[in-house]
Design a protein around this motif. Structure first.
Motif, PDB file in Angstrom:
ATOM      1  N   GLU A 387      -8.992 -15.765  -0.719  1.00 46.83           N
ATOM      2  CA  GLU A 387      -7.514 -15.132  -0.798  1.00 46.83           C
ATOM      3  C   GLU A 387      -7.579 -13.505  -1.823  1.00 46.83           C
ATOM      4  N   PHE A 391      -5.420 -10.346   1.264  1.00 42.19           N
ATOM      5  CA  PHE A 391      -4.049 -10.713   0.943  1.00 42.19           C
ATOM      6  C   PHE A 391      -4.501  -9.379  -1.082  1.00 42.19           C
ATOM      7  N   PHE A 410      -5.790  -7.268   4.886  1.00 42.04           N
ATOM      8  CA  PHE A 410      -4.519  -7.376   5.969  1.00 42.04           C
ATOM      9  C   PHE A 410      -4.299  -5.457   5.722  1.00 42.04           C
ATOM     10  N   GLU A 411      -4.270  -5.406   4.320  1.00 42.74           N
ATOM     11  CA  GLU A 411      -3.234  -4.095   4.013  1.00 42.74           C
ATOM     12  C   GLU A 411      -3.740  -3.212   4.610  1.00 42.74           C
ATOM     13  N   ARG A 433      -0.797 -19.440   3.346  1.00 37.90           N
ATOM     14  CA  ARG A 433      -0.121 -18.500   3.035  1.00 37.90           C
ATOM     15  C   ARG A 433      -0.099 -17.270   4.536  1.00 37.90           C
ATOM     16  N   LEU A 434      -1.443 -18.323   5.218  1.00 42.17           N
ATOM     17  CA  LEU A 434      -1.734 -17.357   6.713  1.00 42.17           C
ATOM     18  C   LEU A 434      -0.392 -17.106   7.597  1.00 42.17           C
ATOM     19  N   ARG A 436       2.310 -17.949   6.451  1.00 36.45           N
ATOM     20  CA  ARG A 436       4.042 -16.857   6.151  1.00 36.45           C
ATOM     21  C   ARG A 436       3.687 -15.312   6.368  1.00 36.45           C
ATOM     22  N   VAL A 437       2.095 -14.663   6.350  1.00 29.93           N
ATOM     23  CA  VAL A 437       2.170 -13.435   6.532  1.00 29.93           C
ATOM     24  C   VAL A 437       2.467 -13.733   8.377  1.00 29.93           C
ATOM     25  N   ILE A 443       2.446  -8.819   3.059  1.00 25.95           N
ATOM     26  CA  ILE A 443       2.261  -9.833   2.164  1.00 25.95           C
ATOM     27  C   ILE A 443       2.705  -9.547   0.903  1.00 25.95           C
ATOM     28  N   ARG A 445       0.107  -9.543  -2.967  1.00 28.49           N
ATOM     29  CA  ARG A 445      -1.194  -9.994  -3.937  1.00 28.49           C
ATOM     30  C   ARG A 445      -1.247 -10.543  -4.896  1.00 28.49           C
TER      31      ARG A 445
END
Length: 501
Positions: A387, A391, A410-411, A433-434, A436-437, A443, A445
Motif C-alpha cells: 500500500e 500510494f 502512482f505519483e 483503493r485501486l 478509487r484511483v 490518490i 498517501r
C-alpha cells in the motif's frame, strides 16, 4: 495596460486641446509646453522622469527626434490645417509666406489657385534660420506669415501679420493611439530581448555568432568560460582565426548545418554545432554552439542513474518482439492499436510469454512515451508494504517512515504508465483503493489527507483467469470491468510452434 506618454506642445493652445483629448479618451499623459529648443529641454526632463515616448508637432518634434534617443510620435499637420490657416491669413493680405520645416510646408504652393492668393514656401532647417527667413520674406513683400509657433513669434517681432497653423483633436487622438501602439511594441521587443539575454547568459552551451563578413558579433558567458578568453578580445575578430579548426568556411559557402562535431579546445573536448543564418537565400552569418563533452557525459550519467537505475523507463518496443507466428503477429498488431488509446489494458498469458515486454512496447508506442514507465510486481511486494509503495506515505505515518514522507509509484508514474504485474495477487483491501484511483484519478498517501491528482495509464498483467477469480470472490467485479477495457491475450509457445527454432 498603463503607458508612460508625454506631450510637448509647441504653443499653449495645443496643450489645452491635448488635455481635452486625453480626458475624452481616458488616456494618461504628462503635458509640457515648449517650442523647438525649449521643447527639447522639456522632452529631456520628461524622459528623465520616465516617459517612454514623446508626442510633439512640427519643428519641435523634428528637433526632439534629432537630439534625443527616445522615440518621438509626431502630431501630423494635415493639409486641412494648412488650408484653414491660409484661409484665415487671407484676411490680412494675399501675398502669404508659409514658413516651417519641409515636412510641414511641402505642397502648400498648390493652394494658390484654390484660395486665390500668392503663396511662397519658406523652408527652415533650424530654429536659427527662422528669423533670417522671415526678415527676408518681409523685404520680398510678403504680407502675412503662416507657420508654427516660432514663426509666429518672430513675425510679431518684425511687425508682420501672422497666422498659427493649429492641429485639431483628430490629429492629437491619432498621435496618442500610435504612441500607445509604439510603446506596446517596444515593451514586447524589450521583453523578448531580455528573454534572449537570459537564455544567452545562463545556458550551459557556449554560443558565438558571426556576421556576414565572418567576424564574431556575439559571445555569451559560457563561451568565454569554455574558450578561456574574455568577450572583449573576441568581438569583431575573424571567427576563422579564433576557431581555425572549425569548418566555418564550408558552412558559410554551402549554407548547410554541421551538427554534433567533436573539437578540441586546449585540454578539453567540446561538441559543437555550426548553423548558418539564412536571409533571402543568402548566408548572412553562422551561429556556433558548443558544450564541454565532459559535462554532457556527466548529464548522461545522471539521467542513467535517475531513470534506468530506478526502472522508470520502458526499454522494449514492438520491434524487439521477434516472431514468425501469424498468431503472435496479429496480437502485436492489436497491441499497436491499443497503444494509441488511453484506456486501461489487461495483458493475460502464462508465465514467460512476455507480458512486461508487451507492456513496455505499448507505452513506447503511445502518446505517453516521453513520460515514466513504472513497473511493480504485486506478488513480489509484501502486503503490509504494498500500500505505501503504491500510494506513498506522509512523514510519521508509521514507525520507520522516512522524514518528509515518500512518493508512491502512482505519483512517480504521473503523465506516464504504471504496469501492475500479477494484478490477480492484489489483496482485496488494495483492490478497493485501486478502484478509487481509477474512478477519481487521484490518490491519498498513507497517513495523509491531501488529495493528489494524477494522470496515469494503467496496464495490468496476470497469468490467472480473472473471470474465475471474480466468481470465487478473490477479485472485485467492479475493478475487473474497470481494468478489462482493452485486452491482450498472449499465446503460449506451444501454440506458436513456428517460433521454435
Amino acid at each position: 495596460m498603463s503607458y508612460k506618454l508625454a506631450i510637448v506642445a509647441p504653443y499653449p493652445e495645443l496643450s489645452k486641446i491635448a488635455q481635452q483629448v486625453c480626458h475624452e479618451l481616458e488616456v494618461e499623459a504628462v503635458i509640457a509646453v515648449g517650442d523647438l529648443e525649449e521643447g527639447v529641454k522639456a522632452a529631456r526632463k520628461l524622459i528623465d522622469d520616465g516617459a517612454e515616448v514623446i508626442i510633439s508637432r512640427g519643428g519641435t518634434a523634428t528637433a526632439i527626434a534629432k537630439q534625443l534617443d527616445e522615440p518621438v510620435m509626431e502630431i501630423i499637420v494635415s493639409p486641412y490645417d494648412i488650408i484653414r490657416a491660409v484661409a484665415r491669413a487671407k484676411r490680412y493680405g494675399d501675398h502669404i509666406g508659409v514658413v516651417g520645416f519641409r515636412n510641414i510646408i511641402y505642397g502648400s504652393k498648390s493652394l494658390e489657385e484654390v484660395l486665390d492668393v500668392k503663396i511662397e514656401e519658406l523652408e527652415i532647417k533650424d530654429e536659427k534660420d527662422a528669423l533670417y527667413v522671415i526678415d527676408k520674406a518681409k523685404k520680398d513683400g510678403i504680407q502675412v506669415i503662416v507657420g508654427d509657433a516660432v514663426s509666429v513669434r518672430y513675425s510679431k517681432k518684425l511687425g508682420l501679420k501672422s497666422m498659427l497653423v493649429t492641429s485639431g483633436k483628430e490629429s492629437i487622438s491619432m498621435a496618442l493611439r500610435e504612441a500607445q501602439e509604439l510603446v506596446a511594441v517596444r515593451r514586447r521587443e524589450k521583453a523578448i530581448a531580455e528573454q534572449f539575454k537570459a537564455i544567452l547568459d545562463f545556458t550551459y552551451e557556449g554560443i558565438i555568432a558571426t556576421n556576414a563578413e565572418g567576424k564574431i558579433s556575439l559571445v555569451n558567458p559560457a563561451a568565454e568560460k569554455i574558450l578561456g578568453k574574455p568577450k572583449t578580445s573576441l568581438l569583431n575578430q575573424p571567427a576563422g582565426e579564433v576557431l581555425p579548426s572549425l569548418a566555418l568556411k564550408r558552412v558559410q559557402e554551402k549554407g548547410i548545418p554541421l551538427l554534433g562535431e567533436l573539437h578540441r579546445i586546449g585540454n578539453q573536448m567540446v561538441v559543437h554545432n555550426l548553423v548558418p543564418v539564412i536571409t533571402n537565400h543568402e548566408t548572412t552569418g553562422i551561429v556556433i554552439t558548443f558544450q564541454d563533452a565532459g559535462h554532457l557525459q556527466a548529464v548522461e550519467n545522471k539521467v542513467r542513474r535517475e531513470l534506468y537505475l530506478k526502472g522508470h523507463v520502458a526499454q522494449h518496443t514492438f520491434d524487439n518482439i521477434i516472431t514468425c507466428s501469424s498468431i503472435m503477429k496479429n496480437v502485436i498488431e492489436q497491441a499497436r492499436q491499443f497503444a494509441q488509446a488511453e484506456a486501461a489494458v489487461v495483458i493475460t498469458g502464462e508465465t514467460g510469454t512476455g507480458k512486461e515486454m508487451f507492456a513496455q512496447s505499448i507505452h513506447n508506442n503511445s502518446a505517453r512515451n516521453d513520460g515514466p514507465f513504472v513497473a511493480v510486481n504485486c506478488a513480489a511486494v509484501p502486503e503490509n508494504l504494498l500500500e505505501s509503495e503504491l500510494f506513498g506515505y506522509e512523514e510519521g505515518a508509521f514507525t520507520g517512515a522516512r522524514r518528509g514522507g515518500k512518493k508512491g509509484l502512482f505519483e512517480l508514474a504521473h503523465n506516464g504508465t504504471i504496469f501492475l504485474d500479477e494484478i490477480g495477487e492484489l489483496p482485496l483491501k488494495l483492490q478497493a483503493r485501486l478502484l478509487r484511483v481509477l474512478q477519481e484519478k487521484a490518490i491519498i498517501r498513507v497517513g495523509g489527507d491531501r488529495v493528489i491528482p494524477i494522470n496515469v495509464r494503467i496496464i495490468a498483467a496476470t497469468h490467472r483467469n480473472l473471470e474465475e477469480s471474480v466468481n470465487k470472490g478473490t477479485f472485485r467485479q467492479d475493478l475487473y470491468y474497470r481494468l478489462n477495457v482493452l485486452r491482450v491475450s498472449l499465446p503460449p509457445l506451444r501454440e506458436r510452434k513456428d517460433d521454435i527454432p
